[in-house]
Enzyme design. Structure first.
Site: not given
Ligand code: AMP
Length: 280
Positions: A36-37, A61, A147
């Site tokens: 996803g990242h 957060q 995301g």
């Molecule tokens: P995080 O590391 O969880 O804070 O996420 C960092 C970024 O990655 C944020 O913009 C999330 O929305 C995005 N993100 C996390 N999981 C996914 C996913 N499965 N698909 C798309 N973007 C994602």
């Protein structure tokens, strides 16, 4: 790829790129990077000449009873993935650096940050906005990519940059899923084998609601009931919330809006909380 901890050094590096006429694309993350990242990095690269990624598990957060201490961390693995993804600068600040003694400023977005995750996680979006505002100020990107998995976060950040006149375009990336429909998340690593097996219930609930609406159902209660039933079929799942909202304003809905109804849900498996959503 260079890796920097110090915000002053990051600012200098970014200023030098801009002086060369380069556009900076930015993807903020909390690390434990997954596909996803990486998809957000590809999107950012399409909009920019130089790709900057941050990794920071932001204490601001997390609530006092949340999973800050056990949040997955893998900086060496993340560094290798970023290098392979063409990241030019990996920015890994420390909490001491971003929040030195005396730090006392918070960025608050009002109604968009209430309800859904904002209601269950008091202070969460204020922590997100405060750190994202700081990171944007240091990096100064043309484009920042977030995301759609964190749908409320995306809308809150969009509002924040408009309200604070921050000169950055916010771009969203679609939710990336595992083969069985589970949205990729760093927190999936906390699931037991049995929980992981039942985790597709979130996506199943969204799919069920989507199918019902596609078949002509317009009663929000029936749509919610069918989604709830999909969660109830997973005995280890405990529903935190399941709600229909206006996809733009996140206001609660009494009827479905054509093309603009958000179905958002959060589900606990033990202490692990997963979220997912779809625009119906
Ligand atoms: P995080 O590391 O969880 O804070 O996420 C960092 C970024 O990655 C944020 O913009 C999330 O929305 C995005 N993100 C996390 N999981 C996914 C996913 N499965 N698909 C798309 N973007 C994602």
């Amino acid at each position: 790829m260079i890796q920097l901890v110090d915000s002053g050094a990051v600012r200098q590096w970014c200023e030098a790129r801009r002086a060369e006429g380069q556009r900076i694309g930015f993807v903020p993350t909390m690390g434990a990077l997954h596909a996803g990242h990486l998809s957000l990095m590809r999107i950012a690269a399409q909009h920019a000449d130089a790709l900057v990624v941050s990794i920071f598990v932001n204490p601001l957060q997390f609530g006092p009873s949340e999973d800050l201490a056990r949040y997955p961390r893998d900086l060496p693995g993340d560094g290798a993935k970023c290098a392979e993804a063409g990241v030019a600068l990996l920015y890994c600040p420390t909490a001491e650096q971003l929040y030195p003694p005396g730090f006392q400023t918070r960025v608050e977005v009002a109604s968009l940050a209430r309800g859904l995750c904002g209601e269950r996680r008091p202070g969460h979006f204020s922590g997100v906005c405060t750190v994202v505002a700081k990171l944007l100020n240091v990096v100064g990107p043309c484009v920042a990519v977030f995301g759609a998995k964190d749908y409320q976060q995306l809308q809150v950040i969009r509002r924040m940059v408009v309200d604070l006149d921050q000169p950055v375009q916010i771009v969203s990336g679609p939710i990336v899923r595992e083969a069985d429909g589970v949205a990729m998340s760093s927190r999936n690593a906390h699931l037991t084998a049995a929980e992981r097996q039942q985790a597709p219930c979130l996506h199943a609930a969204l799919q069920q609601a989507r199918a019902l609406v596609a078949a002509g159902e317009r009663d929000p209660e029936r749509v919610l009931a069918s989604a709830r039933a999909a969660i109830e079929r997973a005995p280890l799942a405990r529903l935190d919330y399941l709600e229909l909202r206006d996809a733009q304003t996140l206001a609660p809905l009494t009827e479905l809006l054509p093309g603009g109804t958000l179905l958002a849900l959060a589900v606990y498996f033990g202490a692990t909380r997963l979220i997912d959503n779809a625009v119906l």
